[in-house]
Design an enzyme around this catalytic site. Structure first.
Site, PDB file in Angstrom:
ATOM      1  N   TYR A 140       0.763  -1.367  -0.141  1.00  0.00           N
ATOM      2  CA  TYR A 140      -0.039  -0.076  -0.110  1.00  0.00           C
ATOM      3  C   TYR A 140       0.852   0.980   0.021  1.00  0.00           C
ATOM      4  O   TYR A 140       0.850   2.224  -0.669  1.00  0.00           O
ATOM      5  CB  TYR A 140      -1.113   0.018   1.066  1.00  0.00           C
ATOM      6  N   LYS A 155       1.142   3.779  -3.412  1.00  0.00           N
ATOM      7  CA  LYS A 155       0.796   5.356  -3.174  1.00  0.00           C
ATOM      8  C   LYS A 155       1.884   6.122  -3.566  1.00  0.00           C
ATOM      9  O   LYS A 155       1.601   7.470  -4.210  1.00  0.00           O
ATOM     10  CB  LYS A 155       0.087   5.668  -1.932  1.00  0.00           C
TER      11      LYS A 155
END
Length: 373
Positions: free
Chosen positions: A155, A159
């Site tokens: 994650y 990002k």
């Protein structure tokens, strides 16, 4: 600049819905297109009520479908890209997270170039900045300090790559000869009614005699209310459409927080739910250093088993760090460049979220009542 239109990706989600609700109030906005993989019936119903003010087109489609993105971007003036897989615990489905968050963002940028969309606003994450260690203390951090996440967990890594792609695309030449201008917003941990994280936390507590699980006693964070994050997107859009403000916003990123008190994640959960009788777990926690090394061992087990079995550890080093760090940021740059001031006070945000949690408590009671009848 009259007669403009806006595409919101991930528009059926927790934040996306709030952005759409604020967008319908914008002047001279002819159409809002809302793209998401699936829309719950309740969300469709909500959006149909907004049709009176502005044309609202609901599009079901995949962020990895190039043809779908080309159609969605056709004739659009602004793209607000909130679509992403948000997952800080799962290390077994990294390919899906990287695909949606990174490849999907790049495909959308390319679709904007082909359809000559001049403005692209990206919902990034505080996790692009860290924290990298629970021993490091960052209070009231700001954009000039160049904090960067060094984790390779799916994650935060995805990002970071997505935001880099968006900011690197600022200044690209569009098919019609125009220029693409981009901007990224990095919200803190987002809370509020409808939060999927809060929903899970409260449901687990209700099944555990009203005891909230330990999500981070040692942390100091500055959570941000969902309505204020949505408002920051609207102000970014206005700034990028304003010839005077636009040059100072193009290619920039902004931390988005509000006036929610700096506190631990545990304290936030308790403050929002204590009215309904929920309480913190009073048991002793494992020492943080021990929990960190247990997480490391669990990750090794997951890796060794991966050829034959997808084992998802209950926590990992990234989550342990995230949940136990002193990591807060100021919104002064957004205030200066975007004119950002929180739309909702802490008291309003707390009241709205607490009422929603109350509805979850009532639903739980009804479920228990039905089972015992």
């Amino acid at each position: 600049m009259t007669g403009w239109s806006c595409l919101v990706t991930g528009g059926g989600g927790f934040l996306g819905q709030r952005i759409v609700h604020l967008l319908v109030e914008e002047k001279e906005l002819q159409e809002i297109r809302v793209l998401d993989k699936v829309f719950r019936p309740k969300v469709r119903e909500e959006f149909s009520k907004l049709q009176n003010k502005t044309k609202l087109t609901v599009l079901e489609g995949d962020i990895l479908d190039e043809q779908c993105l080309k159609r969605a971007c056709q004739g659009i003036s602004v793209v607000i890209h909130t679509a992403s897989i948000i997952n800080v615990t799962d290390i077994t489905y990294s390919e899906a997270i990287i695909n949606v968050n990174v490849k999907g963002t790049k495909l959308l940028l390319e679709a904007c170039v082909q359809a000559s969309v001049p403005i692209f606003i990206h919902t990034s994450s505080i996790e692009v900045a860290g924290p990298n260690s629970y021993k490091e203390i960052i209070q009231n951090g700001h954009e000039e300090q160049h904090h960067e996440n060094t984790w390779n967990f799916p994650y935060p890594y995805s990002k970071k790559l997505a935001e880099k792609a968006v900011l690197a695309a600022n200044g690209w030449t569009l098919k019609n000869g125009g220029t693409l201008y981009t901007c990224a917003l990095r919200p803190m941990y987002i809370y509020g009614e409808g939060s999927p994280f809060l929903f899970d936390i409260m449901n687990k507590a209700l099944k555990n005699n009203g005891i909230l699980e330990d999500t981070g006693k040692l942390s100091i964070a500055n959570p941000v209310y969902v309505g204020n994050v949505a408002w920051a997107h609207i102000l970014t859009l206005r700034a990028l459409r304003d010839p005077k403000k636009a040059p100072s916003v193009q290619g920039q990123f902004y931390y988005i927080s509000d006036d929610t008190p700096h506190q631990s994640y545990d304290n936030l959960n308790y403050t929002l739910s204590r009215e309904w009788g929920l309480s913190l777990d009073s048991r002793m926690s494992l020492p943080l250093s021990l929990k960190y090394w247990i997480a490391f061992l669990l990750e090794i087990v997951s890796f060794l088993l991966s050829p034959i079995y997808k084992y998802q550890p209950p926590f990992n080093r990234h989550l342990v760090t995230l949940s136990n760090s002193v990591f807060t940021f100021t919104y002064k740059k957004a205030q200066r460049d975007l004119g950002y001031e929180p739309l909702f006070s802490w008291e309003e945000a707390k009241q709205k979220t607490t009422e929603w949690i109350g509805s979850l408590v009532e639903q739980h009671k009804e479920t228990l009542k039905t089972k015992t009848q």
